[in-house]
Write an enzyme that holds these catalytic residues in place. Structure first.
Site, short mmCIF file in Angstrom:
data_model
loop_
_atom_site.label_atom_id
_atom_site.label_comp_id
_atom_site.label_asym_id
_atom_site.label_seq_id
_atom_site.Cartn_x
_atom_site.Cartn_y
_atom_site.Cartn_z
CG ASP A 99 -1.79 1.22 1.31
OD1 ASP A 99 -2.40 1.55 0.28
OD2 ASP A 99 -1.90 1.86 2.38
CB SER A 100 0.19 4.75 -0.75
OG SER A 100 -1.05 4.78 -0.07
CE1 TYR A 147 2.80 5.46 -3.30
CE2 TYR A 147 1.67 3.59 -4.30
CZ TYR A 147 2.79 4.13 -3.69
OH TYR A 147 3.90 3.34 -3.50
N GLY A 148 -2.82 9.00 -3.92
CA GLY A 148 -4.13 9.40 -4.43
C GLY A 148 -4.20 10.75 -5.12
CB CYS A 160 -2.71 1.06 -2.71
SG CYS A 160 -2.88 2.79 -3.12
CG ASN A 161 -9.24 1.06 -2.92
OD1 ASN A 161 -10.29 0.62 -3.34
ND2 ASN A 161 -8.78 0.76 -1.72
CB THR A 162 -4.50 5.17 -5.59
OG1 THR A 162 -5.37 5.86 -4.68
CG2 THR A 162 -4.00 6.13 -6.64
CD GLU A 202 -2.20 8.44 7.09
OE1 GLU A 202 -1.21 9.16 7.20
OE2 GLU A 202 -2.20 7.35 6.49
CB CYS A 208 -10.02 4.99 -0.05
SG CYS A 208 -8.54 5.71 0.69
CB THR A 209 -6.30 1.61 2.27
OG1 THR A 209 -5.79 2.94 2.06
CG2 THR A 209 -5.78 0.69 1.21
CG HIS A 210 -6.62 5.80 5.01
ND1 HIS A 210 -5.82 5.29 4.02
CD2 HIS A 210 -5.80 6.40 5.90
CE1 HIS A 210 -4.55 5.59 4.30
NE2 HIS A 210 -4.51 6.25 5.43
N1 DGL Z 1 -3.97 3.79 -0.05
C1 DGL Z 1 -4.63 4.82 -0.82
C2 DGL Z 1 -5.86 4.21 -1.52
O1 DGL Z 1 -6.41 3.21 -1.11
C3 DGL Z 1 -5.04 6.00 0.05
C4 DGL Z 1 -3.88 6.85 0.51
C5 DGL Z 1 -3.13 7.50 -0.64
O2 DGL Z 1 -3.64 8.46 -1.24
O3 DGL Z 1 -2.03 7.04 -0.93
O4 DGL Z 1 -6.27 4.72 -2.52
#
Ligand code: DGL
Length: 269
Positions: free
Chosen positions: A12-13, A44-45, A75-77, A154, A186-188
């Site tokens: 993940d990012s 990453y987003g 990571c979804n992105t 966060e 999104c992971t969060h």
């Molecule tokens: N992990 C990213 C996602 O799931 C979220 C955090 C980021 O922007 O890197 O898209």
């Protein structure tokens, strides 16, 4: 020894992918894991597709050097922008979170009106609407980026009134569209599920893409007879690419326990 004792690689990012790791570990308690959080380069987003693809490739290369049997793009992105590329290049199966989330959303919607929320890059990629409509062409999709959600999580503000206000603002158009299913793309966002549910109401089903991906990984390992043999004791190694204080605090939030065995690594350049 039957099966495959090599670990499952997850990247993940940053720390948010631990929500996906948590789902994987719950579904596959016998497996070992290597988790990479690219904390030096998060987010990453907000980055361009080219940059996300380069980072994703370097993350996967690191996991492959660790000898993983499958790469999970938590990571979804990165899943939105780099999955096909990684699947083409990696010698092991690569599982992302978009298709599992899309399939689950199609399975649960009753009225064919699905909302998707994610980072700016995920939403701009249109990966979710495309994946949903590939499974169910008649379904309507409303997508919205929620860029403040990641920093709010966060900051430890998942239950803070400010987060509820922000969620009201972001989710109002989706509520107006009368969606009955909302993909947490999104992971969060699973860490905001209680607040999001309150805003959208009990009539909307939340879909956690990470948890859906865990099911897919389990099915894949079974199909390939690659589950870990029962005699191999499971372990997890956590790697980050930058100093890890924030990783440790958010990790405790995600996992409900402190992370041990954390190591800093340099990837890319
Ligand atoms: N992990 C990213 C996602 O799931 C979220 C955090 C980021 O922007 O890197 O898209």
């Amino acid at each position: 020894m039957l099966g495959d004792a090599r670990p499952i690689g997850v990247f993940d990012s940053g720390v948010g992918g631990l929500t996906v790791y948590r789902a994987l570990r719950a579904r596959l308690p016998q497996e070992s894991f290597v988790y990479l959080g690219d904390t030096a380069r998060i987010p990453y987003g907000t980055r361009s597709p080219e940059t996300v693809r380069r980072y994703a490739r370097e993350d996967a290369e690191f996991l492959l050097r660790c000898g993983v049997k499958v790469v999970v793009v938590a990571c979804n992105t990165a899943s939105s922008l780099a999955l096909t590329l990684l699947q083409d290049e990696c010698p092991v199966p690569v599982v992302g979170v978009i298709e599992p989330g899309a399939r689950a959303a199609v399975a649960v919607t009753r009225v064919g009106r699905i909302g998707v929320i994610g980072t700016e890059a995920t939403i701009a990629s249109t990966a979710y609407p495309r994946a949903i409509q590939a499974v169910a062409p008649g379904v309507q999709v409303w997508a919205r980026s929620c860029p403040l959600f990641v920093p709010l999580v966060e900051e430890g503000w998942a239950a803070h009134p400010v987060t509820a206000m922000v969620a009201n603002e972001y989710l109002a158009p989706l509520c107006q569209a009368r969606i009955d299913t909302l993909v947490l793309g999104c992971t969060h966002y699973p860490l905001l599920a209680a607040t999001i549910q309150q805003v959208v109401g009990a009539g909307v089903t939340l879909v956690d893409s990470g948890a859906c991906a865990a099911q897919e990984v389990a099915a894949l390992l079974e199909q390939r007879a690659a589950v870990a043999p029962p005699e191999a004791p499971p372990s997890t190694r956590f790697y980050v690419t930058d100093a890890s204080d924030r990783f440790r605090s958010v990790a405790t939030l995600c996992l409900g326990e402190p992370v041990t065995q954390l190591e800093m690594v340099r990837i890319g350049v």
